[in-house]
Design an enzyme around this catalytic site. Structure first.
Site, PDB file in Angstrom:
ATOM      1  N   ASN A   7       0.851  -1.188   0.000  1.00 27.53           N
ATOM      2  CA  ASN A   7       0.000   0.000   0.000  1.00 27.53           C
ATOM      3  C   ASN A   7       0.891   1.244   0.000  1.00 27.53           C
ATOM      4  O   ASN A   7       1.706   1.435   0.912  1.00 27.53           O
ATOM      5  CB  ASN A   7      -0.893  -0.035   1.253  1.00 27.53           C
ATOM      6  CG  ASN A   7      -1.831   1.142   1.317  1.00 27.53           C
ATOM      7  OD1 ASN A   7      -1.429   2.276   1.073  1.00 27.53           O
ATOM      8  ND2 ASN A   7      -3.083   0.900   1.659  1.00 27.53           N
ATOM      9  N   HIS A  10       0.875   6.239   1.760  1.00 31.45           N
ATOM     10  CA  HIS A  10       1.632   7.197   2.565  1.00 31.45           C
ATOM     11  C   HIS A  10       2.792   7.850   1.822  1.00 31.45           C
ATOM     12  O   HIS A  10       3.402   8.786   2.333  1.00 31.45           O
ATOM     13  CB  HIS A  10       2.058   6.559   3.891  1.00 31.45           C
ATOM     14  CG  HIS A  10       0.843   6.225   4.713  1.00 31.45           C
ATOM     15  ND1 HIS A  10      -0.119   7.163   4.990  1.00 31.45           N
ATOM     16  CD2 HIS A  10       0.397   5.060   5.232  1.00 31.45           C
ATOM     17  CE1 HIS A  10      -1.104   6.588   5.674  1.00 31.45           C
ATOM     18  NE2 HIS A  10      -0.810   5.306   5.833  1.00 31.45           N
ATOM     19  N   HIS A  43      -5.755   3.704  -1.816  1.00 35.42           N
ATOM     20  CA  HIS A  43      -7.102   3.947  -1.284  1.00 35.42           C
ATOM     21  C   HIS A  43      -7.521   5.345  -1.706  1.00 35.42           C
ATOM     22  O   HIS A  43      -6.954   6.332  -1.253  1.00 35.42           O
ATOM     23  CB  HIS A  43      -7.057   3.812   0.246  1.00 35.42           C
ATOM     24  CG  HIS A  43      -8.388   3.915   0.918  1.00 35.42           C
ATOM     25  ND1 HIS A  43      -8.550   3.688   2.267  1.00 35.42           N
ATOM     26  CD2 HIS A  43      -9.625   4.217   0.447  1.00 35.42           C
ATOM     27  CE1 HIS A  43      -9.834   3.849   2.589  1.00 35.42           C
ATOM     28  NE2 HIS A  43     -10.498   4.181   1.502  1.00 35.42           N
ATOM     29  N   ARG A  45      -9.690   7.808  -0.969  1.00 29.61           N
ATOM     30  CA  ARG A  45     -10.641   8.159   0.104  1.00 29.61           C
ATOM     31  C   ARG A  45     -11.546   9.300  -0.325  1.00 29.61           C
ATOM     32  O   ARG A  45     -11.171  10.121  -1.162  1.00 29.61           O
ATOM     33  CB  ARG A  45      -9.872   8.561   1.374  1.00 29.61           C
ATOM     34  CG  ARG A  45      -9.120   7.419   2.027  1.00 29.61           C
ATOM     35  CD  ARG A  45      -8.580   7.851   3.382  1.00 29.61           C
ATOM     36  NE  ARG A  45      -9.633   7.871   4.356  1.00 29.61           N
ATOM     37  CZ  ARG A  45      -9.794   6.952   5.315  1.00 29.61           C
ATOM     38  NH1 ARG A  45      -8.930   5.960   5.437  1.00 29.61           N
ATOM     39  NH2 ARG A  45     -10.799   7.019   6.158  1.00 29.61           N
ATOM     40  N   ARG A  49      -7.367  12.436   1.202  1.00 30.19           N
ATOM     41  CA  ARG A  49      -6.283  12.890   2.076  1.00 30.19           C
ATOM     42  C   ARG A  49      -4.902  12.427   1.614  1.00 30.19           C
ATOM     43  O   ARG A  49      -3.902  13.000   1.985  1.00 30.19           O
ATOM     44  CB  ARG A  49      -6.525  12.455   3.517  1.00 30.19           C
ATOM     45  CG  ARG A  49      -6.452  10.969   3.720  1.00 30.19           C
ATOM     46  CD  ARG A  49      -6.597  10.622   5.177  1.00 30.19           C
ATOM     47  NE  ARG A  49      -7.948  10.825   5.664  1.00 30.19           N
ATOM     48  CZ  ARG A  49      -8.430  10.227   6.755  1.00 30.19           C
ATOM     49  NH1 ARG A  49      -7.647   9.446   7.466  1.00 30.19           N
ATOM     50  NH2 ARG A  49      -9.663  10.407   7.135  1.00 30.19           N
ATOM     51  N   GLU A  70      -8.703   0.467  -3.154  1.00 26.89           N
ATOM     52  CA  GLU A  70      -9.634   0.418  -2.013  1.00 26.89           C
ATOM     53  C   GLU A  70     -10.625   1.559  -2.151  1.00 26.89           C
ATOM     54  O   GLU A  70     -10.230   2.708  -2.410  1.00 26.89           O
ATOM     55  CB  GLU A  70      -8.863   0.589  -0.704  1.00 26.89           C
ATOM     56  CG  GLU A  70      -8.075  -0.614  -0.321  1.00 26.89           C
ATOM     57  CD  GLU A  70      -7.294  -0.369   0.964  1.00 26.89           C
ATOM     58  OE1 GLU A  70      -7.548   0.630   1.661  1.00 26.89           O
ATOM     59  OE2 GLU A  70      -6.417  -1.168   1.250  1.00 26.89           O
ATOM     60  N   THR A 101      -8.562   2.998   8.448  1.00 26.95           N
ATOM     61  CA  THR A 101      -9.762   2.159   8.445  1.00 26.95           C
ATOM     62  C   THR A 101      -9.867   1.405   9.770  1.00 26.95           C
ATOM     63  O   THR A 101      -9.004   0.600  10.104  1.00 26.95           O
ATOM     64  CB  THR A 101      -9.699   1.163   7.262  1.00 26.95           C
ATOM     65  OG1 THR A 101      -9.165   1.842   6.135  1.00 26.95           O
ATOM     66  CG2 THR A 101     -11.063   0.608   6.940  1.00 26.95           C
ATOM     67  N   GLU A 151     -10.818  -9.680   2.602  1.00 24.41           N
ATOM     68  CA  GLU A 151      -9.579  -9.293   3.282  1.00 24.41           C
ATOM     69  C   GLU A 151      -9.928  -9.196   4.762  1.00 24.41           C
ATOM     70  O   GLU A 151     -10.815  -8.423   5.153  1.00 24.41           O
ATOM     71  CB  GLU A 151      -9.051  -7.959   2.756  1.00 24.41           C
ATOM     72  CG  GLU A 151      -7.755  -7.577   3.467  1.00 24.41           C
ATOM     73  CD  GLU A 151      -6.974  -6.486   2.759  1.00 24.41           C
ATOM     74  OE1 GLU A 151      -6.972  -6.441   1.524  1.00 24.41           O
ATOM     75  OE2 GLU A 151      -6.351  -5.680   3.481  1.00 24.41           O
ATOM     76  N   HIS A 192      -3.887  -4.789   7.574  1.00 26.33           N
ATOM     77  CA  HIS A 192      -4.038  -3.694   8.522  1.00 26.33           C
ATOM     78  C   HIS A 192      -3.148  -3.857   9.753  1.00 26.33           C
ATOM     79  O   HIS A 192      -3.223  -4.866  10.449  1.00 26.33           O
ATOM     80  CB  HIS A 192      -5.480  -3.455   8.985  1.00 26.33           C
ATOM     81  CG  HIS A 192      -5.694  -2.002   9.277  1.00 26.33           C
ATOM     82  ND1 HIS A 192      -5.304  -1.435  10.448  1.00 26.33           N
ATOM     83  CD2 HIS A 192      -6.154  -0.998   8.503  1.00 26.33           C
ATOM     84  CE1 HIS A 192      -5.540  -0.137  10.389  1.00 26.33           C
ATOM     85  NE2 HIS A 192      -6.044   0.157   9.217  1.00 26.33           N
TER      86      HIS A 192
HETATM   87  N1  PXP Z   1      -5.940  -3.285   3.898  1.00 28.38           N
HETATM   88  C1  PXP Z   1      -6.947  -2.381   3.959  1.00 28.38           C
HETATM   89  C2  PXP Z   1      -8.298  -2.811   3.465  1.00 28.38           C
HETATM   90  C3  PXP Z   1      -6.733  -1.072   4.435  1.00 28.38           C
HETATM   91  O1  PXP Z   1      -7.751  -0.195   4.495  1.00 28.38           O
HETATM   92  C4  PXP Z   1      -5.427  -0.705   4.826  1.00 28.38           C
HETATM   93  C5  PXP Z   1      -5.161   0.695   5.298  1.00 28.38           C
HETATM   94  O2  PXP Z   1      -5.326   1.585   4.250  1.00 28.38           O
HETATM   95  C6  PXP Z   1      -4.405  -1.670   4.725  1.00 28.38           C
HETATM   96  C7  PXP Z   1      -4.699  -2.955   4.286  1.00 28.38           C
HETATM   97  C8  PXP Z   1      -2.992  -1.350   5.098  1.00 28.38           C
HETATM   98  O3  PXP Z   1      -2.905  -1.104   6.458  1.00 28.38           O
HETATM   99  P1  PXP Z   1      -1.534  -0.603   7.077  1.00 28.38           P
HETATM  100  O4  PXP Z   1      -1.227   0.706   6.413  1.00 28.38           O
HETATM  101  O5  PXP Z   1      -1.822  -0.474   8.524  1.00 28.38           O
HETATM  102  O6  PXP Z   1      -0.499  -1.635   6.747  1.00 28.38           O
END
Ligand code: PXP
Length: 238
Positions: A7, A10, A43, A45, A49, A70, A101, A151, A192
């Site tokens: 992901n 960030h 994602h 959003r 953001r 996402e 999330t 997931e 997550h």
């Molecule tokens: N999976 C989903 C569905 C999420 O919403 C997120 C956070 O955006 C992640 C995975 C990744 O989570 P983390 O950034 O805490 O590794």
């Protein structure tokens, strides 16, 4: 063989902090693939953001890159997702004030809405996933929704590990859900709050086929570099 989805939200958070163009999520998407990620996750959003519409559009058009988008169930976001045509979508709950999330979808409350949305993505042959809590009842509902993947939200599990608390009950919950989903023909993913330790423990569950990890990878890369961190994760989930 388990897959690693990275992901890169960030990278966009950091870019947006300056309001300029660097670091570029488009470059991150290509780079992360080159160094071994099996797919990337972004994602889009509702409050934009981190990832913006133009990022999502450009990233989804990179040839040979598998993109997991996402999205919430907001009709405007669904419309954009259908238009930019990612390889995969993962439907997540979204709450404006949350930092990230916070939990899985409420499948009971949103069953009808989700059914319609899933149909639209499946018609376009987009692999569709639901972000859910580790609950056997949710797996049953997911099966009725004819979903490709679930997931499992690993936030609670990850926090127990970070706080050095007993995680065996939560591990069992995730394992039972993974077994049941797998038996129902649903592919299982996990995500997550994951770091090296929590990912290593969950890797023991054979039915989990994909891990989606963001914050820890980007944070750890400040010290050790993306390439090294992604290689470490690939080794852990092998
Ligand atoms: N999976 C989903 C569905 C999420 O919403 C997120 C956070 O955006 C992640 C995975 C990744 O989570 P983390 O950034 O805490 O590794």
């Amino acid at each position: 063989m388990k897959r690693l989805g990275v992901n890169i939200d960030h990278v966009a958070t950091l870019r947006n902090a300056r309001g300029e163009l660097h670091p570029d999520p488009l470059f991150a998407a290509k780079y992360v693939k080159k160094i071994g990620a099996d797919s990337i996750t972004i994602h889009l959003r509702e409050d934009r953001r981190h990832i913006k519409d133009i990022d999502a559009k450009k990233i989804c058009s990179i040839k040979g890159l598998l993109v997991n988008l996402e999205i919430s169930t907001n009709p405007k976001i669904i419309k954009i997702a259908l238009k930019i045509n990612p390889d995969f979508v993962c439907i997540v709950p979204e709450n404006r004030k949350e930092i990230t999330t916070e939990g899985g979808l409420n499948l009971i409350k949103n069953k009808l809405k989700l059914k319609k949305i899933i149909k639209r993505f499946k018609k376009k042959r987009i692999r569709t996933s639901l972000f859910i809590n580790p609950s056997l009842n949710d797996i049953k509902i997911a099966k009725n929704l004819d979903i490709d993947c679930v997931e499992i939200h690993t936030g609670y599990f990850s926090n127990l590990i970070k706080k050095k608390r007993n995680y065996s009950k939560e591990f069992d919950r995730i394992k039972k859900c993974s077994l049941m989903a797998n038996q129902s023909g649903i592919e299982v993913h996990a995500g997550h709050g994951l770091d090296y330790k929590s990912t290593k423990i969950l890797s023991k569950i054979n039915q989990i086929k994909e891990f989606n990890i963001g914050h820890f990878i980007i944070g750890e890369s400040i010290f050790f570099g993306l390439s090294k961190v992604i290689k470490n994760f690939k080794k852990i989930i092998k």
